[in-house]
Scaffold this active site. Structure first.
Site, PDB file in Angstrom:
ATOM      1  N   ASP A  20      23.703  44.886 107.784  1.00  0.00           N
ATOM      2  CA  ASP A  20      24.875  45.638 108.224  1.00  0.00           C
ATOM      3  C   ASP A  20      25.934  44.645 108.708  1.00  0.00           C
ATOM      4  OD1 ASP A  20      26.559  47.616 109.042  1.00  0.00           O
ATOM      5  OD2 ASP A  20      25.129  48.604 110.380  1.00  0.00           O
ATOM      6  N   ASP A  74      29.676  48.397 103.657  1.00  0.00           N
ATOM      7  CA  ASP A  74      29.292  47.291 104.539  1.00  0.00           C
ATOM      8  C   ASP A  74      27.819  47.263 104.907  1.00  0.00           C
ATOM      9  OD1 ASP A  74      29.421  49.544 106.200  1.00  0.00           O
ATOM     10  OD2 ASP A  74      29.859  48.323 107.942  1.00  0.00           O
ATOM     11  N   GLU A  75      26.972  48.037 104.260  1.00  0.00           N
ATOM     12  CA  GLU A  75      25.558  47.952 104.599  1.00  0.00           C
ATOM     13  C   GLU A  75      24.694  48.325 103.414  1.00  0.00           C
ATOM     14  OE1 GLU A  75      23.883  51.020 107.208  1.00  0.00           O
ATOM     15  OE2 GLU A  75      25.890  51.850 107.300  1.00  0.00           O
TER      16      GLU A  75
END
Length: 409
Positions: A28, A122-123
């Site tokens: 993350d 983003d993860e």
DNA sequence: TCTGGGGTCCTTCAGCTC
DNA sequence: TCTGGAGCTGAAGGACCC
């Protein structure tokens, strides 16, 4: 410091033990949008920065940890964030830049293992069971990813290492910012049970309130409640699922390439609108955008829905399943307009409208039926030709006549 | 305080078929 | 011919996530 808590901030829980079966990583990015925005603005490092829409109704997209220390958090109305952190620098989001960094990061993950399941820009989850011989232990791979993300993208990330997706995700959250936390399988219960119920994946504000009313405040409380009680309180699926998670049981594998199930666009107006003609124009534009996205992704959809949010924030949706799937803007617009008109709204102040298409399938595999009155080489082909012009001359190169001149709102 | 935009999943209910 | 239940599907709304 043990390898399982590399660069972890002081005061964080420590879990030592073997990581051999902890082959699921959750990676993350830390304050992703803010971190990317600061790459070109090094003078702002270490200061409160808020990334968010500048409009009258914007919300915080991301904030640096210095801004978070002042009480700012994502999804907070910008007006409130500015009051809480008047000294913060506000940056307009640059979605193209975020998408590019995301592509780079996902490509990096792909060089570690082919089994990558992106959750958002983003993860992602990574299953590294096939990479151990080449790259070392899961924790070592997590360190490698953190170092490479930092060196190649100039942003930091946090990594959770565990034997299940759910625990890996919680571990990365606990490792933030800029840390790594490995939870050995035999320590999962020690890790989980002291956590508040809100830490469980799927427990938001409403469910947490509900659980607290029942006297259930920690994950351990959930674990020690009969599953039948949870199922009565939350429904059979949610109750059973939460009980399983509370014991660290989460059999879901990391799935790369999960197909999308729906696709849509929506828009909140700068000011509430009550003119049906203006609403129709917005619906036409949204339907046009959704159809363009469908065609670009090579998909068609069968169920079309319209979403309307009123000035008091109450929201309703109406949907209709077509006889054959479509990627034609005109057909989507005709459907949402019919659904909208059937609501019979007379001069009601509307805050948002949205158009969504569900039941997606690959266009190449879906039979297409001509629209009523449509000839071969008709509406769809015209829209495909418009796609070509837009690709060459820009998104605004061709617009429906009634959208020439932006609609109000 | 005043709430974006893009999604997924679950629950409930109604209608239909067998 | 009527009725009730099971199972399925679609529709609508809500909660949740990032």
């Amino acid at each position: 410091m043990s390898r399982s808590q590399v660069r972890r901030p002081s005061g964080r829980l420590a879990f030592d033990g073997p990581d051999t079966d902890c082959t699921i990583l959750h990676v993350d990015m830390d304050a992703f949008y803010a971190s990317v925005s600061l790459r070109d603005r090094p003078h702002l490092h270490g200061t409160p920065v808020i990334v968010g829409g500048g409009g009258t109704r914007g919300v915080v997209l991301s904030a640096t940890y210095e801004a978070r220390a002042l009480g700012v958090h994502s999804a907070m109305p910008m007006s409130r964030a500015r009051r809480l952190a008047p000294q913060a620098t506000v940056i307009e989001p640059d979605h193209q830049q975020y998408a590019e960094v995301s592509r780079n990061v996902m490509a990096l993950f792909g060089s570690i293992t082919p089994i990558v399941e992106p959750l958002s820009l983003d993860e992602a989850f990574l299953d590294v069971s096939g990479s151990l011989r080449r790259l070392g232990s899961p924790t070592r791979i997590g360190e490698l990813i953190r170092a490479r993300v930092h060196d190649e993208q100039q942003i930091t990330c946090s990594v959770g290492v565990a034997s299940t997706k759910f625990v890996a995700k919680l571990a990365s959250t606990r490792a933030k910012p800029d840390g790594l936390l490995m939870i050995p399988t035999d320590r999962v219960i020690d890790f989980l049970h002291p956590l508040p119920v809100g830490a469980l994946w799927g427990v938001g504000e409403k469910t947490e309130e509900h659980l607290v009313r029942l006297g259930l405040r920690t994950v351990g409380d959930i674990a020690n409640t009969p599953v039948a009680t949870l199922e009565r309180a939350l429904g059979p699926a949610s109750g059973h699922h939460l009980h399983e998670l509370s014991w660290g049981r989460d059999p879901r594998p990391v799935r790369p390439d999960e197909p999308e199930k729906s696709l849509g666009n929506e828009e909140t107006f700068a000011h509430d609108i009550d003119d049906p003609e203006v609403i129709h124009a917005h619906l036409l534009r949204l339907a046009d955008q959704v159809a363009g996205r469908l065609r670009r992704s090579g998909q068609v959809g069968r169920t079309v829905s319209v979403k309307v949010r009123f000035a008091d924030f109450t929201t309703l949706t109406r949907s209709r399943t077509l006889t054959s799937p479509t990627d034609v803007g005109r057909e989507i617009y005709d459907t949402v307009r019919h659904l909208y008109d059937a609501l019979g709204l007379e001069r009601v102040r509307i805050r948002l409208v949205g158009v969504r298409v569900e039941g997606l399938a690959a266009a190449a595999e879906a039979p297409r039926q001509l629209l009523l009155g449509e000839e071969e080489g008709g509406r769809r082909e015209a829209e495909v030709a418009i796609d070509t012009l837009r690709a060459r001359f820009g998104a605004d190169a061709v617009r429906p006549a009634r959208l020439v001149g932006p609609p109000e709102g």
